[in-house]
Write a protein that holds these residues in place. Structure first.
Motif, PDB file in Angstrom:
ATOM      1  N   GLY A   1      -7.425   3.409   6.908  1.00 45.40           N
ATOM      2  CA  GLY A   1      -8.556   2.856   5.761  1.00 45.40           C
ATOM      3  C   GLY A   1      -8.005   2.733   4.525  1.00 45.40           C
ATOM      4  N   LEU A   2      -7.519   3.897   3.891  1.00 50.77           N
ATOM      5  CA  LEU A   2      -7.135   3.865   2.625  1.00 50.77           C
ATOM      6  C   LEU A   2      -5.985   2.904   2.313  1.00 50.77           C
ATOM      7  CD1 LEU A   2      -7.554   5.207  -0.338  1.00 50.77           C
ATOM      8  CD2 LEU A   2      -6.001   7.259   0.700  1.00 50.77           C
TER       9      LEU A   2
ATOM     10  N   VAL B   1      -6.234  -0.868   4.632  1.00 49.39           N
ATOM     11  CA  VAL B   1      -7.220  -1.740   4.120  1.00 49.39           C
ATOM     12  C   VAL B   1      -7.529  -1.753   2.742  1.00 49.39           C
ATOM     13  CG1 VAL B   1      -9.811  -1.955   4.738  1.00 49.39           C
ATOM     14  CG2 VAL B   1      -8.189  -1.423   6.446  1.00 49.39           C
ATOM     15  N   GLY B   2      -7.656  -0.502   2.255  1.00 46.08           N
ATOM     16  CA  GLY B   2      -7.969  -0.211   0.571  1.00 46.08           C
ATOM     17  C   GLY B   2      -6.644  -0.554  -0.069  1.00 46.08           C
ATOM     18  N   SER B   3      -5.392  -0.855   0.359  1.00 46.52           N
ATOM     19  CA  SER B   3      -4.418  -1.265  -0.195  1.00 46.52           C
ATOM     20  C   SER B   3      -3.991  -0.227  -1.468  1.00 46.52           C
ATOM     21  CB  SER B   3      -4.166  -2.550  -0.582  1.00 46.52           C
ATOM     22  OG  SER B   3      -4.667  -3.397   0.419  1.00 46.52           O
ATOM     23  N   LEU B   4      -4.091   1.108  -1.284  1.00 45.68           N
ATOM     24  CA  LEU B   4      -3.930   2.039  -2.587  1.00 45.68           C
ATOM     25  C   LEU B   4      -2.672   1.772  -3.019  1.00 45.68           C
ATOM     26  CD1 LEU B   4      -4.958   4.731  -3.812  1.00 45.68           C
ATOM     27  CD2 LEU B   4      -3.575   6.000  -2.211  1.00 45.68           C
ATOM     28  N   GLN B   5      -2.774   1.862  -4.340  1.00 43.86           N
ATOM     29  CA  GLN B   5      -1.472   1.817  -5.257  1.00 43.86           C
ATOM     30  C   GLN B   5      -1.509   2.974  -5.919  1.00 43.86           C
ATOM     31  OE1 GLN B   5       0.406  -1.131  -4.941  1.00 43.86           O
ATOM     32  NE2 GLN B   5      -1.049  -1.465  -3.335  1.00 43.86           N
ATOM     33  N   GLU B   6      -0.052   3.490  -6.555  1.00 48.01           N
ATOM     34  CA  GLU B   6      -0.117   4.535  -7.338  1.00 48.01           C
ATOM     35  C   GLU B   6      -0.680   4.237  -8.575  1.00 48.01           C
ATOM     36  OE1 GLU B   6       3.792   6.467  -8.162  1.00 48.01           O
ATOM     37  OE2 GLU B   6       4.645   5.957  -6.014  1.00 48.01           O
ATOM     38  N   GLY B   7      -1.356   5.355  -9.100  1.00 48.82           N
ATOM     39  CA  GLY B   7      -2.194   5.286 -10.380  1.00 48.82           C
ATOM     40  C   GLY B   7      -3.521   4.487 -10.223  1.00 48.82           C
ATOM     41  N   ASP B   8      -4.076   4.180  -9.179  1.00 46.67           N
ATOM     42  CA  ASP B   8      -5.426   4.049  -8.748  1.00 46.67           C
ATOM     43  C   ASP B   8      -6.498   4.984  -9.063  1.00 46.67           C
ATOM     44  OD1 ASP B   8      -5.016   1.283  -8.160  1.00 46.67           O
ATOM     45  OD2 ASP B   8      -5.027   1.543  -5.984  1.00 46.67           O
ATOM     46  N   THR B   9      -7.937   4.844  -9.257  1.00 49.20           N
ATOM     47  CA  THR B   9      -8.837   5.751  -9.225  1.00 49.20           C
ATOM     48  C   THR B   9      -9.514   5.448  -7.975  1.00 49.20           C
ATOM     49  OG1 THR B   9      -8.980   5.806 -11.711  1.00 49.20           O
ATOM     50  CG2 THR B   9     -10.959   6.446 -10.693  1.00 49.20           C
TER      51      THR B   9
END
Length: 339
Positions: free
Chosen positions: A142-143, A146-154
């Motif tokens: 999911g993270l 789907v959530g496409s987490l990138q370094e530096g995201d909040t």
């Protein structure tokens, strides 16, 4: 194939009535049923732990969904782990530990093709229902997918002390999020999020309006929202999401027991100008990530970088109590029943 003596009957939980609003113990029946010996290609499993999960509440309603509803007067099902006590299947021996989908009963007879052998030496057996199972993969896929987490995201996670949410926050931190924020329903859970799971900030959603509490915790907005709750949390997150933010719609436990239609987020139009992406997720779409998920999770667990909490309810007869308690948020981490 080898066998060992097993009882001729075992207990199982049936759905006796479809709950109207919050489930009550009267909606369930504990039934003594015959234990069926395995046929060709089948195994008989003595369950050791079973899982109670939010999605099960939806299956108690007689509505079409992504999984069929539970049938009245029949055993329910769900994740379980246990030990093979009789086998008529190649590759499965008495004593093997397996993960399968016929929980809510003491003994399960099933096709061996629907069971997966697990290693109780690698991790406690119950972990395969949580951090190393469907729960963990839900958080991971999911993270990241789907959530496409990138370094530096909040990142903001609702239901953050629950089974999925507590893992989402930790994975976000390990994958380079700049700031991880969680909401939970008690001061003790809030403290656990910060002190044990490494969240940068957390709040008790009962302390005020979620939008105000989130604005205080994330003054620069959020980039990813992992939604386990719905309702006012989703509305607050839409308001706080930055340009091209992503919301992972995993659960909506705040409204599973509502008897009237919930109000939709009143600020959904903000998604247009912000170019937000709100995407629903089901873990079954992401089993291709299983090898990478297991490698990452096992590594983080082994190094101590990731912690997994369980709430264990002792006694098969207390399975319904555990399920209702989970819906009310009585658990920290994964709720399991030890038979």
């Amino acid at each position: 194939m080898a066998e060992q003596s097993v009882p001729t009957t075992g207990r199982e939980w049936h759905l006796a009535a479809r709950p109207q609003g919050w489930p009550t113990p009267a909606d369930f029946a504990l039934v003594e049923a015959p234990v069926r010996q395995p046929g060709a290609g089948q195994i008989l499993v003595r369950n050791a732990y079973l899982s109670v999960d939010p999605y099960m509440r939806g299956r108690m309603n007689d509505v079409k969904s992504y999984v069929p509803p539970f049938a009245l007067g029949e055993a329910m099902d769900g994740g379980a782990v246990g030990y093979v006590v009789a086998s008529q299947a190649e590759g499965f021996e008495v004593g093997d530990a397996v993960l399968h989908g016929l929980g809510w009963r003491e003994y399960a007879t099933l096709d061996a093709a629907r069971a997966v052998k697990v290693d109780p030496q690698l991790a406690p057996l119950s972990a395969y229902l949580g951090v190393l199972g469907m729960t963990g993969l839900t958080a991971y896929a999911g993270l990241l997918a789907v959530g496409s987490l990138q370094e530096g995201d909040t990142v903001f996670v609702s239901g953050a002390a629950g089974a999925v949410g507590s893992l989402v926050g930790q994975i976000a931190r390990l994958k380079g999020a700049k700031r991880v924020i969680g909401s939970a329903g008690s001061a003790a859970k809030v403290a656990k999020l910060v002190d044990e799971y490494g969240f940068d900030a957390a709040f008790n959603y009962k302390d005020g309006a979620v939008r105000d509490l989130l604005a205080e915790a994330a003054p620069d907005g959020i980039d990813v929202y992992f939604d386990n709750v719905g309702g006012d949390h989703l509305e607050a997150a839409i308001g706080a999401l930055n340009l091209r933010g992503r919301a992972v719609l995993c659960g909506a436990i705040a409204q599973y027991n509502d008897t009237t239609p919930p109000a939709g987020p009143r600020n959904l139009a903000l998604a247009i100008g912000k170019r937000l992406r709100l995407e629903g997720m089901l873990v079954g779409d992401h089993y291709g990530l299983q090898p990478q998920f297991l490698a990452d999770m096992a590594g983080w667990l082994g190094s101590g970088d990731l912690r997994s909490a369980e709430t264990v309810v002792e006694g098969f007869e207390h399975s319904v109590d555990a399920f209702i308690g989970m819906l009310r948020g009585d658990n920290t981490g994964k709720m399991v029943v030890k038979l």
